[in-house]
Write an enzyme that holds these catalytic residues in place. Structure first.
Site, PDB file in Angstrom:
ATOM      1  N   ARG A 102       0.885  -1.185   0.000  1.00  0.00           N
ATOM      2  CA  ARG A 102       0.000   0.000   0.000  1.00  0.00           C
ATOM      3  C   ARG A 102       0.909   1.216   0.000  1.00  0.00           C
ATOM      4  NH1 ARG A 102      -5.253   1.545   3.535  1.00  0.00           N
ATOM      5  NH2 ARG A 102      -6.077   0.202   1.908  1.00  0.00           N
ATOM      6  N   HIS A 129      -7.370   0.716  -6.422  1.00  0.00           N
ATOM      7  CA  HIS A 129      -7.573  -0.120  -5.221  1.00  0.00           C
ATOM      8  C   HIS A 129      -8.301  -1.412  -5.649  1.00  0.00           C
ATOM      9  CE1 HIS A 129      -7.740  -1.265  -1.165  1.00  0.00           C
ATOM     10  NE2 HIS A 129      -8.570  -0.376  -0.658  1.00  0.00           N
ATOM     11  N   GLN A 132     -10.131  -3.900  -3.063  1.00  0.00           N
ATOM     12  CA  GLN A 132     -11.418  -3.419  -2.565  1.00  0.00           C
ATOM     13  C   GLN A 132     -12.529  -3.744  -3.567  1.00  0.00           C
ATOM     14  OE1 GLN A 132     -12.259  -1.757   0.471  1.00  0.00           O
ATOM     15  NE2 GLN A 132     -14.267  -2.307  -0.309  1.00  0.00           N
ATOM     16  N   ASP A 224     -17.061   7.342  -1.659  1.00  0.00           N
ATOM     17  CA  ASP A 224     -15.804   7.206  -0.911  1.00  0.00           C
ATOM     18  C   ASP A 224     -15.509   8.560  -0.284  1.00  0.00           C
ATOM     19  OD1 ASP A 224     -13.331   6.375   0.055  1.00  0.00           O
ATOM     20  OD2 ASP A 224     -12.302   6.619  -1.873  1.00  0.00           O
ATOM     21  N   CYS A 264     -16.200   1.865   0.643  1.00  0.00           N
ATOM     22  CA  CYS A 264     -15.016   1.057   0.963  1.00  0.00           C
ATOM     23  C   CYS A 264     -14.603   1.214   2.429  1.00  0.00           C
ATOM     24  CB  CYS A 264     -13.868   1.431   0.046  1.00  0.00           C
ATOM     25  SG  CYS A 264     -13.427   3.178   0.122  1.00  0.00           S
ATOM     26  N   ARG A 292     -13.562  -8.345   2.153  1.00  0.00           N
ATOM     27  CA  ARG A 292     -12.147  -8.126   1.860  1.00  0.00           C
ATOM     28  C   ARG A 292     -11.363  -9.393   2.205  1.00  0.00           C
ATOM     29  NH1 ARG A 292      -9.977  -3.026   1.729  1.00  0.00           N
ATOM     30  NH2 ARG A 292      -8.126  -4.175   1.027  1.00  0.00           N
TER      31      ARG A 292
HETATM   32  N1  NVA Z   1      -9.742   6.886  -1.475  1.00  0.00           N
HETATM   33  C1  NVA Z   1      -9.372   6.447  -0.161  1.00  0.00           C
HETATM   34  C2  NVA Z   1      -9.597   4.973  -0.021  1.00  0.00           C
HETATM   35  C3  NVA Z   1      -9.291   4.434   1.350  1.00  0.00           C
HETATM   36  C4  NVA Z   1      -9.498   2.957   1.435  1.00  0.00           C
HETATM   37  C5  NVA Z   1      -7.914   6.784   0.095  1.00  0.00           C
HETATM   38  O1  NVA Z   1      -7.092   6.623  -0.816  1.00  0.00           O
HETATM   39  O2  NVA Z   1      -7.599   7.255   1.186  1.00  0.00           O
HETATM   40  N1   CP Z   2     -11.106   0.071   2.500  1.00  0.00           N
HETATM   41  C1   CP Z   2      -9.849   0.006   2.949  1.00  0.00           C
HETATM   42  O1   CP Z   2      -8.920  -0.248   2.181  1.00  0.00           O
HETATM   43  O2   CP Z   2      -9.715   0.216   4.280  1.00  0.00           O
HETATM   44  P1   CP Z   2      -8.370   0.423   5.099  1.00  0.00           P
HETATM   45  O3   CP Z   2      -7.791   1.746   4.649  1.00  0.00           O
HETATM   46  O4   CP Z   2      -8.792   0.438   6.533  1.00  0.00           O
HETATM   47  O5   CP Z   2      -7.438  -0.703   4.790  1.00  0.00           O
END
Ligand code: NVA
Ligand code: CP
Length: 315
Positions: A102, A129, A132, A224, A264, A292
């Site tokens: 990540r 992502h 997800q 989101d 998500c 997930r």
């Molecule tokens: N768009 C959000 C998704 C988090 C799972 C982010 O990138 O922070």
């Molecule tokens: N939806 C998701 O990826 O959640 P986290 O940021 O908690 O991993």
């Protein structure tokens, strides 16, 4: 499938295979059946951003399949002090059987896969992502019985979630409408790729600034956070621009009566969604979060598992 970097890289069959394996693993998990698909295997999990769901579901998923996961915060490993991806990829490939990452730059994930000798799983970049969206598709299939021909409406930021939903929906034969303010629409190449896939699968892609048009008659409504990780400096501007894209009761009423609501998570009630929707009867956010685990177990089994053991799940 060698890696999971973008759903755009996968065929429709590969995505349905993941969902099939996920459904079987979920069913067996509920029955208490244990697994050894990843006996003796290890997954390194590199995190340069926070996480609740991704971290816990990957770690638990590895354990449930007989393997072991290592949490590697980029603050603690040398990558965070400037060690290059080339060296990191080569070194980690000597210890591990798979890497989950990540991070911010999508190109880092591509480089890791290019230079490493083991499967790489994208667990969120600023761009995509995919994990997800696999869980989202599993959730939609469970609640609607099918994916093909449904309409998903995404309201809000044209971000990593919107991009991966464009890829995932068009691949599996779902229509998708994305409504965002002009300045925060999805990147043109993602829209173009999704439209090309949509031609093959016979579905529609609508990109609009009109939230009402996007949500009309939708089977699935998705939003989101307006402020993604690392983009906190956009907060003041976005709160002004995104008001009309908030999924509230009034907008949600334009979707089909039996529409389901997905997010998500993490969610910010009162911003991208109101409490009456996210905590209402059409919301399936916790099934989605649970999935997930099951979807990623399927991905890991297919990428890292013993071939023969996995094949039995595809029958
Ligand atoms: N768009 C959000 C998704 C988090 C799972 C982010 O990138 O922070
Ligand atoms: N939806 C998701 O990826 O959640 P986290 O940021 O908690 O991993």
């Amino acid at each position: 499938m060698e890696h999971l970097i973008s759903l755009n890289d996968l065929t429709q069959k590969e995505i349905f295979d993941i969902l099939t394996v996920a459904e079987k693993l979920k069913d067996e998990n509920k029955k208490g059946i244990t697994h050894h698909i990843l006996d003796g295997k290890t997954l390194g999990m590199i995190f340069s951003k926070s996480s609740t769901r991704t971290r816990v579901s990957f770690e638990v998923g590895m354990y449930q399949l007989g393997g072991h996961a290592l949490f590697l915060s980029s603050n603690d490993i040398q990558l965070g002090r400037g060690e290059c991806i080339y060296d990191t990829a080569n070194v980690l490939s000597r210890y591990l059987d798979g890497i989950m990452i990540r991070t911010f730059a999508h190109s880092d994930v591509i480089e890791l896969a290019k230079y490493g000798q083991i499967p790489v799983i994208n667990a969120l970049t600023d761009y995509l992502h995919p994990c997800q969206v696999l869980a989202d598709l599993l959730t939609i299939k469970e609640h609607k019985g099918t994916l093909k021909g449904l309409k998903l409406a995404y309201l809000g930021d044209g971000n990593n979630m919107a991009n991966s939903l464009l890829y995932g929906c068009t691949k599996v034969g779902m229509n998708i409408s994305v409504a965002s303010p002009e300045k925060y629409t999805c990147p043109s190449e993602v829209i173009e790729n999704a439209k090309n896939t949509a031609k093959e699968t016979g579905v529609t892609v609508e990109i609009t600034t009109d939230a009402k048009s996007a949500i009309k008659d939708a089977d699935v409504v998705y939003t989101d956070t307006w402020i993604s990780m690392g983009q906190e400096d956009q907060k003041a501007e976005k709160i002004k621009l995104f008001g009309g894209y908030q999924v509230n009761k009034e907008l949600f009423s334009l979707a089909k009566d039996d529409a389901i609501f997905l997010h998500c998570l993490p969610a910010y009630r009162g911003y991208e969604v109101t409490e009456d929707v996210i905590d209402g009867k059409n919301s399936v956010i916790f099934d989605e979060a649970e999935n997930r685990l099951h979807a990623q177990k399927a991905v890991m089994a297919l990428l890292m598992g013993k071939e023969k053991t996995v094949e039995k799940y595809l029958k």
